[in-house]
Design a protein around this motif. Structure first.
Motif, PDB file in Angstrom:
ATOM      1  N   LYS A 148       0.828  -1.204   0.000  1.00 10.49           N
ATOM      2  CA  LYS A 148       0.000   0.000   0.000  1.00 10.49           C
ATOM      3  C   LYS A 148       0.866   1.259   0.000  1.00 10.49           C
ATOM      4  O   LYS A 148       0.613   2.204  -0.766  1.00 10.49           O
ATOM      5  CB  LYS A 148      -0.933   0.008   1.211  1.00 10.49           C
ATOM      6  N   SER A 149       1.888   1.297   0.825  1.00 10.75           N
ATOM      7  CA  SER A 149       2.778   2.455   0.880  1.00 10.75           C
ATOM      8  C   SER A 149       3.516   2.646  -0.438  1.00 10.75           C
ATOM      9  O   SER A 149       3.677   3.774  -0.914  1.00 10.75           O
ATOM     10  CB  SER A 149       3.788   2.313   2.016  1.00 10.75           C
ATOM     11  N   PHE A 150       3.965   1.540  -1.019  1.00 10.74           N
ATOM     12  CA  PHE A 150       4.649   1.622  -2.316  1.00 10.74           C
ATOM     13  C   PHE A 150       3.713   2.223  -3.364  1.00 10.74           C
ATOM     14  O   PHE A 150       4.111   3.097  -4.137  1.00 10.74           O
ATOM     15  CB  PHE A 150       5.123   0.232  -2.759  1.00 10.74           C
ATOM     16  N   ILE A 151       2.469   1.754  -3.379  1.00  6.61           N
ATOM     17  CA  ILE A 151       1.488   2.261  -4.348  1.00  6.61           C
ATOM     18  C   ILE A 151       1.234   3.744  -4.116  1.00  6.61           C
ATOM     19  O   ILE A 151       1.183   4.530  -5.058  1.00  6.61           O
ATOM     20  CB  ILE A 151       0.180   1.445  -4.273  1.00  6.61           C
ATOM     21  N   LYS A 152       1.090   4.149  -2.849  1.00  2.00           N
ATOM     22  CA  LYS A 152       0.844   5.559  -2.539  1.00  2.00           C
ATOM     23  C   LYS A 152       1.974   6.452  -3.038  1.00  2.00           C
ATOM     24  O   LYS A 152       1.738   7.521  -3.588  1.00  2.00           O
ATOM     25  CB  LYS A 152       0.674   5.762  -1.028  1.00  2.00           C
ATOM     26  N   THR A 153       3.204   6.011  -2.830  1.00  2.00           N
ATOM     27  CA  THR A 153       4.339   6.851  -3.216  1.00  2.00           C
ATOM     28  C   THR A 153       4.632   6.795  -4.710  1.00  2.00           C
ATOM     29  O   THR A 153       5.177   7.742  -5.263  1.00  2.00           O
ATOM     30  CB  THR A 153       5.617   6.474  -2.437  1.00  2.00           C
ATOM     31  N   LEU A 194       4.052   8.218 -10.523  1.00  3.42           N
ATOM     32  CA  LEU A 194       4.982   7.758 -11.552  1.00  3.42           C
ATOM     33  C   LEU A 194       4.355   6.707 -12.460  1.00  3.42           C
ATOM     34  O   LEU A 194       4.677   6.622 -13.641  1.00  3.42           O
ATOM     35  CB  LEU A 194       6.232   7.125 -10.904  1.00  3.42           C
ATOM     36  N   GLY A 195       3.496   5.900 -11.873  1.00  2.35           N
ATOM     37  CA  GLY A 195       2.897   4.801 -12.619  1.00  2.35           C
ATOM     38  C   GLY A 195       1.580   5.201 -13.246  1.00  2.35           C
ATOM     39  O   GLY A 195       1.061   6.296 -13.031  1.00  2.35           O
ATOM     40  N   GLY A 196       1.040   4.315 -14.021  1.00  2.85           N
ATOM     41  CA  GLY A 196      -0.242   4.575 -14.667  1.00  2.85           C
ATOM     42  C   GLY A 196      -1.386   4.032 -13.843  1.00  2.85           C
ATOM     43  O   GLY A 196      -2.213   3.270 -14.341  1.00  2.85           O
ATOM     44  N   TYR A 197      -1.439   4.398 -12.580  1.00  3.26           N
ATOM     45  CA  TYR A 197      -2.500   3.948 -11.681  1.00  3.26           C
ATOM     46  C   TYR A 197      -2.616   4.945 -10.544  1.00  3.26           C
ATOM     47  O   TYR A 197      -1.741   5.770 -10.318  1.00  3.26           O
ATOM     48  CB  TYR A 197      -2.210   2.551 -11.126  1.00  3.26           C
ATOM     49  N   ARG A 198      -3.740   4.856  -9.842  1.00  2.00           N
ATOM     50  CA  ARG A 198      -3.895   5.659  -8.625  1.00  2.00           C
ATOM     51  C   ARG A 198      -4.618   4.825  -7.583  1.00  2.00           C
ATOM     52  O   ARG A 198      -5.397   3.919  -7.912  1.00  2.00           O
ATOM     53  CB  ARG A 198      -4.603   6.978  -8.888  1.00  2.00           C
ATOM     54  N   LEU A 199      -4.362   5.132  -6.342  1.00  2.47           N
ATOM     55  CA  LEU A 199      -4.964   4.426  -5.220  1.00  2.47           C
ATOM     56  C   LEU A 199      -6.331   5.011  -4.925  1.00  2.47           C
ATOM     57  O   LEU A 199      -6.490   6.231  -4.876  1.00  2.47           O
ATOM     58  CB  LEU A 199      -4.070   4.548  -3.984  1.00  2.47           C
ATOM     59  N   VAL A 200      -7.335   4.154  -4.748  1.00  2.00           N
ATOM     60  CA  VAL A 200      -8.664   4.594  -4.324  1.00  2.00           C
ATOM     61  C   VAL A 200      -8.976   3.894  -3.009  1.00  2.00           C
ATOM     62  O   VAL A 200      -8.710   2.714  -2.843  1.00  2.00           O
ATOM     63  CB  VAL A 200      -9.759   4.296  -5.383  1.00  2.00           C
ATOM     64  N   GLU A 201      -9.517   4.670  -2.066  1.00  2.00           N
ATOM     65  CA  GLU A 201      -9.818   4.138  -0.740  1.00  2.00           C
ATOM     66  C   GLU A 201     -11.270   4.401  -0.387  1.00  2.00           C
ATOM     67  O   GLU A 201     -11.804   5.459  -0.685  1.00  2.00           O
ATOM     68  CB  GLU A 201      -8.907   4.775   0.304  1.00  2.00           C
ATOM     69  N   ARG A 239     -11.642   1.103   6.072  1.00  2.00           N
ATOM     70  CA  ARG A 239     -10.207   1.277   5.849  1.00  2.00           C
ATOM     71  C   ARG A 239      -9.575   0.133   5.069  1.00  2.00           C
ATOM     72  O   ARG A 239      -8.603   0.332   4.349  1.00  2.00           O
ATOM     73  CB  ARG A 239      -9.473   1.432   7.176  1.00  2.00           C
ATOM     74  N   ALA A 240     -10.103  -1.067   5.194  1.00  2.00           N
ATOM     75  CA  ALA A 240      -9.506  -2.212   4.514  1.00  2.00           C
ATOM     76  C   ALA A 240      -9.901  -2.308   3.043  1.00  2.00           C
ATOM     77  O   ALA A 240      -9.344  -3.117   2.310  1.00  2.00           O
ATOM     78  CB  ALA A 240      -9.902  -3.507   5.230  1.00  2.00           C
ATOM     79  N   LYS A 241     -10.828  -1.501   2.607  1.00  2.00           N
ATOM     80  CA  LYS A 241     -11.308  -1.576   1.228  1.00  2.00           C
ATOM     81  C   LYS A 241     -10.597  -0.521   0.390  1.00  2.00           C
ATOM     82  O   LYS A 241     -10.929   0.653   0.437  1.00  2.00           O
ATOM     83  CB  LYS A 241     -12.823  -1.369   1.185  1.00  2.00           C
ATOM     84  N   LEU A 242      -9.582  -0.970  -0.351  1.00  2.00           N
ATOM     85  CA  LEU A 242      -8.847  -0.078  -1.217  1.00  2.00           C
ATOM     86  C   LEU A 242      -8.346  -0.836  -2.432  1.00  2.00           C
ATOM     87  O   LEU A 242      -8.259  -2.059  -2.429  1.00  2.00           O
ATOM     88  CB  LEU A 242      -7.686   0.593  -0.479  1.00  2.00           C
ATOM     89  N   GLY A 243      -8.048  -0.090  -3.486  1.00  2.00           N
ATOM     90  CA  GLY A 243      -7.595  -0.718  -4.710  1.00  2.00           C
ATOM     91  C   GLY A 243      -6.923   0.290  -5.618  1.00  2.00           C
ATOM     92  O   GLY A 243      -6.713   1.442  -5.255  1.00  2.00           O
TER      93      GLY A 243
END
Length: 136
Positions: free
Chosen positions: A52-57, A61-68, A73-77
């Motif tokens: 999760k932390s890697f994805i947030k940071t 840079l990548g072609g994605y974003r975190l949605v929460e 709190r446990a439901k994220l993708g």
């Protein structure tokens, strides 16, 4: 394997899942999908950092974003960056999130006015009690 490989894998997984399901790839699904996609263990790249932390940071840079999810709190993708997605909030969650401190104090006064026999018959879901305790 490098950070860039992991970022590219996350981007591919997010895009493919969105194209197929029109839904985010849940964080709980990612370990298996990453292992299959990369055909290697991705955990050495993370070191002591959580996925999760890697994805947030790295989402910039990548072609994605975190949605929460706003209340679970446990439901994220992850979703592709141009996708406008928010987890739906149920009516119960909306109601609880709009409770004011006065509402909670009034509820406590009503419970306090009940007799011991009446209180024995009161049953509250644990999720409601937790939300009441979390409200500031």
């Amino acid at each position: 394997m490098t950070n860039e490989d992991l970022i590219a894998a996350l981007q591919g997984i997010a895009q493919k899942h969105w194209d197929t399901h029109k839904a985010p790839t849940l964080l709980s699904q990612l370990p298996k999908l990453l292992s299959t996609h990369l055909q290697a263990d991705y955990k050495p790249i993370l070191g002591t950092v959580s996925l999760k932390s890697f994805i947030k940071t790295s989402q910039g840079l990548g072609g994605y974003r975190l949605v929460e999810h706003p209340t679970q709190r446990a439901k994220l993708g992850i979703v592709p960056p141009g996708v406008d997605f928010e987890f739906p909030v149920t009516t119960d969650e909306k109601t609880i999130s709009t409770l004011s401190r006065q509402d909670i104090e009034g509820f406590a006064r009503v419970l306090g006015a009940l007799t011991p026999d009446e209180l024995r018959h009161v049953s509250l879901p644990a999720t409601l009690v937790i939300k009441l305790l979390e409200t500031k």
